[in-house]
Design a protein around this motif. Structure first.
Motif, PDB file in Angstrom:
ATOM      1  N   SER A  40       0.373  -1.255  -0.045  1.00  0.00           N
ATOM      2  CA  SER A  40       0.245  -0.216   0.388  1.00  0.00           C
ATOM      3  C   SER A  40       0.660   1.359  -0.271  1.00  0.00           C
ATOM      4  CB  SER A  40      -1.039   0.102   1.135  1.00  0.00           C
ATOM      5  OG  SER A  40      -0.492   0.225   2.595  1.00  0.00           O
ATOM      6  N   GLU A  43       4.856   2.083  -3.509  1.00  0.00           N
ATOM      7  CA  GLU A  43       4.718   3.336  -4.778  1.00  0.00           C
ATOM      8  C   GLU A  43       5.239   4.493  -4.472  1.00  0.00           C
ATOM      9  OE1 GLU A  43       2.711   4.352  -8.636  1.00  0.00           O
ATOM     10  OE2 GLU A  43       0.781   3.393  -7.250  1.00  0.00           O
ATOM     11  N   ILE A  44       4.971   5.196  -3.276  1.00  0.00           N
ATOM     12  CA  ILE A  44       4.997   6.527  -3.282  1.00  0.00           C
ATOM     13  C   ILE A  44       6.022   6.152  -2.577  1.00  0.00           C
ATOM     14  CG2 ILE A  44       3.987   6.542  -0.103  1.00  0.00           C
ATOM     15  CD1 ILE A  44       2.856   8.887  -0.650  1.00  0.00           C
ATOM     16  N   VAL A  47       8.821   6.435  -5.336  1.00  0.00           N
ATOM     17  CA  VAL A  47       8.747   7.948  -5.642  1.00  0.00           C
ATOM     18  C   VAL A  47       9.640   8.487  -4.978  1.00  0.00           C
ATOM     19  CG1 VAL A  47       7.513   9.751  -7.108  1.00  0.00           C
ATOM     20  CG2 VAL A  47       7.398   7.151  -7.140  1.00  0.00           C
ATOM     21  N   TYR A  48       9.417   9.024  -3.458  1.00  0.00           N
ATOM     22  CA  TYR A  48       9.944   9.376  -3.034  1.00  0.00           C
ATOM     23  C   TYR A  48      11.800   9.202  -2.735  1.00  0.00           C
ATOM     24  CZ  TYR A  48      11.459  11.505   2.420  1.00  0.00           C
ATOM     25  OH  TYR A  48      11.775  12.691   2.939  1.00  0.00           O
ATOM     26  N   GLN A  94       4.096  13.042  -9.660  1.00  0.00           N
ATOM     27  CA  GLN A  94       3.973  12.000  -8.706  1.00  0.00           C
ATOM     28  C   GLN A  94       3.787  11.994  -7.542  1.00  0.00           C
ATOM     29  OE1 GLN A  94       6.170   8.912 -10.527  1.00  0.00           O
ATOM     30  NE2 GLN A  94       7.318   9.942 -11.705  1.00  0.00           N
ATOM     31  N   LEU A  95       4.063  12.337  -6.795  1.00  0.00           N
ATOM     32  CA  LEU A  95       3.532  12.744  -4.975  1.00  0.00           C
ATOM     33  C   LEU A  95       2.707  13.283  -4.297  1.00  0.00           C
ATOM     34  CD1 LEU A  95       7.944  13.154  -3.269  1.00  0.00           C
ATOM     35  CD2 LEU A  95       6.011  11.045  -3.831  1.00  0.00           C
ATOM     36  N   ILE A  97      -0.149  13.150  -6.231  1.00  0.00           N
ATOM     37  CA  ILE A  97      -1.047  12.480  -6.994  1.00  0.00           C
ATOM     38  C   ILE A  97      -0.977  11.218  -5.839  1.00  0.00           C
ATOM     39  CG2 ILE A  97      -1.209  11.035  -8.372  1.00  0.00           C
ATOM     40  CD1 ILE A  97      -0.378  13.294 -10.942  1.00  0.00           C
ATOM     41  N   LEU A  98       0.188  11.132  -5.472  1.00  0.00           N
ATOM     42  CA  LEU A  98       0.230   9.655  -4.704  1.00  0.00           C
ATOM     43  C   LEU A  98      -0.919   9.791  -3.158  1.00  0.00           C
ATOM     44  CD1 LEU A  98       3.518   7.823  -5.930  1.00  0.00           C
ATOM     45  CD2 LEU A  98       1.402   6.729  -6.770  1.00  0.00           C
ATOM     46  N   LEU A  99      -0.224  11.067  -2.699  1.00  0.00           N
ATOM     47  CA  LEU A  99      -0.917  11.492  -1.573  1.00  0.00           C
ATOM     48  C   LEU A  99      -1.777  11.584  -1.497  1.00  0.00           C
ATOM     49  CD1 LEU A  99       2.419  13.617  -0.137  1.00  0.00           C
ATOM     50  CD2 LEU A  99       1.768  11.606   0.520  1.00  0.00           C
ATOM     51  N   LYS A 102      -7.058   7.989  -1.530  1.00  0.00           N
ATOM     52  CA  LYS A 102      -7.196   6.554  -2.336  1.00  0.00           C
ATOM     53  C   LYS A 102      -8.528   6.093  -1.993  1.00  0.00           C
ATOM     54  CE  LYS A 102      -5.320   1.636  -3.026  1.00  0.00           C
ATOM     55  NZ  LYS A 102      -4.851   0.995  -2.913  1.00  0.00           N
ATOM     56  N   ARG A 347      -7.516  11.548 -11.095  1.00  0.00           N
ATOM     57  CA  ARG A 347      -6.935  12.413 -10.232  1.00  0.00           C
ATOM     58  C   ARG A 347      -6.581  14.094 -10.273  1.00  0.00           C
ATOM     59  NH1 ARG A 347      -1.881   7.397 -10.493  1.00  0.00           N
ATOM     60  NH2 ARG A 347      -2.706   6.231  -9.253  1.00  0.00           N
TER      61      ARG A 347
END
Length: 357
Positions: A40, A43-44, A47-48, A94-95, A97-99, A102, A347
């Protein structure tokens, strides 16, 4: 933003260490629980860490530019600095969006209900086309398809078909399919070659888990009846089909796909719980955000979302203005391009809303 991500990063490292503890290795349930949490946030965290590498590369390049007067070294450092800045901007977006919050349903299995709309037999035939399209896409994604209930026509169409798609993230890929699907083509029943327009409706439900909905057996009316349809050896011979009515809401679910009355009842209850869960979630979402409406939308069956134009080989998703001239390819289950575009648009809309709030 980065303080929150740093917490994820530390937690990710802790969880990976835990996997090697003997007590965890000996407990399959605990192991699966940890793996699910790792997945879960993986991915974040990835990218971080790429973002931090880019920031480090940026600083290294700046140090070289400040410390040297060598033309070749400065040119190389400037090139690396420009690349690092591009990467920093990309990973930062990207971060964001990932934050975004969900969708809690994204990892669930999904129940899809397709019903013929305007157009009679032609609509029923197109329902079968949509079922084939979704089944082929599910197969490409490694998902499992299980038919729950069908109401077939003599020409091989479906007045109604409901089925479950099981697989990791199934709902996240299919949730944008809810709505009215319009088809423009020359029907097989048309002798003069005229293009007709008909519609089919699709409903997408996240599978409900037993712990989420308590249904009082007293609220259920359960009837058995003989299966009906367009033929087959088992049709009309035994009363194995099940109809469940949820008395407080008037919701009715039928299942006649299995020979076993018990299996049909089990499937029908799954659909009933999923419908009631969807209604509950939709009501909550409406109360929380009565003045907001997502640009993409994932739940309104009255909303015309698509047009499938056979004569022109044209596919159009009206919500995001996407038109592709590869209708046959899409109907053969190649839906990733369409769904990816819908995910991106969704998104972007949520990111816009989060920045305004």
């Amino acid at each position: 933003m980065f303080e929150k991500i740093e917490i994820f990063d530390k937690r990710y490292s802790e969880l990976n260490k835990k996997l090697y503890e003997p007590s965890v290795a000996a407990d399959p349930g605990e192991y699966q629980k940890i793996m699910k949490e790792i997945k879960s946030i993986e991915e974040i965290v990835t990218v971080y860490r790429q973002y931090k590498d880019a920031k480090s590369a940026e600083q290294d390049s700046l140090d070289i530019l400040n410390e040297t007067s060598d033309p070749e070294l400065r040119e190389l450092a400037q090139t690396e600095l420009d690349e690092a800045k591009e990467n920093i901007e990309s990973f930062s977006e990207q971060l964001k969006i990932l934050l975004l919050p969900k969708d809690p349903n994204d990892d669930r299995n999904v129940i899809i209900e397709i019903r013929g709309g305007a157009g009679g037999e032609e609509s029923a035939l197109f329902s079968a086309v949509l079922f084939r399209m979704y089944s082929m896409y599910a197969e490409k994604k490694g998902y499992r398809v299980e038919i729950i209930n069908t109401n077939e026509t003599e020409l091989g169409g479906y007045k109604e078909i409901s089925f479950m798609i099981e697989g990791d993230g199934a709902y996240s890929r299919f949730k944008y399919e809810s709505g009215v699907h319009r088809v423009q083509r020359v029907p097989e029943t048309e002798s003069q070659g005229r293009v007709h327009t008909s519609t089919t409706t699709v409903a997408v439900l996240p599978e409900a888990e037993d712990v989420e909905l308590e249904i009082d057996p007293k609220d259920l009316k359960i009837d058995t009846f003989r299966s009906s349809g367009a033929g087959g050896q088992h049709i009309n011979k035994t009363s194995s089909a099940i109809r469940i009515t949820h008395l407080p809401t008037g919701t009715v679910v039928e299942c006649q796909d299995e020979r076993s009355q018990y299996k049909n009842k089990d499937k029908a209850l799954k659909v009933l719980k999923s419908r009631l869960l969807k209604e509950k979630q939709d009501k909550q979402a409406s109360e929380i955000a009565a003045d907001r409406k997502s640009q993409v939308g994932t739940g309104d069956r009255s909303e015309r979302i698509r047009t499938y134009n056979y004569p022109q080989g044209r596919f159009t998703d009206h919500r995001i203005g996407l038109t592709l001239y590869k209708l046959e390819d899409i109907l053969n289950g190649n839906l990733d391009e369409v769904i990816d575009a819908l995910v991106t648009a969704d998104r972007a809309e949520k990111l816009k809303e989060s920045m305004q709030s």
